[in-house]
Design a protein around this motif. Sequence first.
Motif, PDB file in Angstrom:
ATOM      1  N   ASP A 225       0.732  -1.223   0.117  1.00 15.66           N
ATOM      2  CA  ASP A 225       0.117   0.013   0.224  1.00 15.66           C
ATOM      3  C   ASP A 225       0.855   1.155   0.036  1.00 15.66           C
ATOM      4  N   LEU A 226       1.720   1.146   0.790  1.00 18.80           N
ATOM      5  CA  LEU A 226       2.709   2.370   0.961  1.00 18.80           C
ATOM      6  C   LEU A 226       3.488   2.791  -0.270  1.00 18.80           C
ATOM      7  N   TYR A 227       3.871   1.691  -1.229  1.00 20.57           N
ATOM      8  CA  TYR A 227       4.967   1.876  -2.418  1.00 20.57           C
ATOM      9  C   TYR A 227       3.791   2.779  -3.384  1.00 20.57           C
ATOM     10  N   ASP A 228       2.686   2.515  -3.476  1.00 22.26           N
ATOM     11  CA  ASP A 228       1.789   3.459  -4.261  1.00 22.26           C
ATOM     12  C   ASP A 228       1.385   4.765  -3.704  1.00 22.26           C
ATOM     13  N   ALA A 229       1.743   5.127  -2.370  1.00 20.80           N
ATOM     14  CA  ALA A 229       1.494   6.198  -1.755  1.00 20.80           C
ATOM     15  C   ALA A 229       2.487   7.346  -1.383  1.00 20.80           C
ATOM     16  N   VAL A 230       3.516   6.697  -1.685  1.00 23.82           N
ATOM     17  CA  VAL A 230       4.927   7.509  -1.288  1.00 23.82           C
ATOM     18  C   VAL A 230       5.954   7.418  -2.215  1.00 23.82           C
TER      19      VAL A 230
END
Length: 294
Positions: A225-230
């Motif tokens: 999830d974080l890879y797509d967000a930051v």
Amino acid sequence: MIQIKLPEEEIAGVPLRNHMLLAAGILGTTGASLKRMLNLGAGGVVTKSIGPKAIPGHHGPALIPVDGGLINAMGLPNPSKDFVEEIAPLKGEPVVVSIFGGTPEEFGTVASWFPDAAAFELNLSCPHAEGYGASIGVNPRVVRECTEIVKTYNKPVWVKLTPNVTDIKIIGKAAEEGGADAIVAVNTVKAMRISTELRRPVLGNVFGGLSGQAIFPIAVRSVYDLYDAVDIPIIGCGGISSADNVLEMMMAGASAVEIGSAIHDSVNIFSEIAADLYSKDGIPAEEIVGCAHV
């Protein structure tokens, strides 16, 4: 199985010897134990979390084994500023100092004690220390402000997040907005056990945090999830115990990983994984970071 090459450049501002670090809270209380883990194959080490005042921690039992992992409720025991002298002999080594506080100002104070740290890891994620960790790390504004103040000390700043939130992406973005150089995902998951014989909670603190293989799928999802967000590197943490786990975490989006509970089973876990993970003929790790995203 895919094999990769050792890192040729710094990862999130730290010159790691390989892609695996000792996670905070595991054999990180003394300079000797940190040096030992480097000698046993860790690419870098993260210290025990250090705070603005010495804390004895929760009364025991503070650590119990469960199926698939460990539950701990240590309560952030630490020697505070006295730890500066403890790790002084490790100057120049890839030592990331984990710090905590109850306010952004306290984070800044603790950071000021460690001018020789390779980087800081902000503990905004411990689930069992009242007034610290996850109790303030669920607030995006506080996460951003803590990150901003530690960044003023001109060191790489890694922000360790809790999975015990509705949307981890929001917290990750707040850390990035504060100037974080990397996100560490994740800390332990809220947990407890009850003794049916004693009819009372097993842990002295009642509640604790679950780590180990049982939370690996949660950590993978969080990194994904974080890879797509930051747009900053992610350090995967949670239940990693094999070379295949490292690769899976990288495919989810991690640039490196931290290993903790697996040391409970083998103190040689870093060299054991490295033997399977690395090859001179391997591919650059960057080729697989985030490759599972569609």
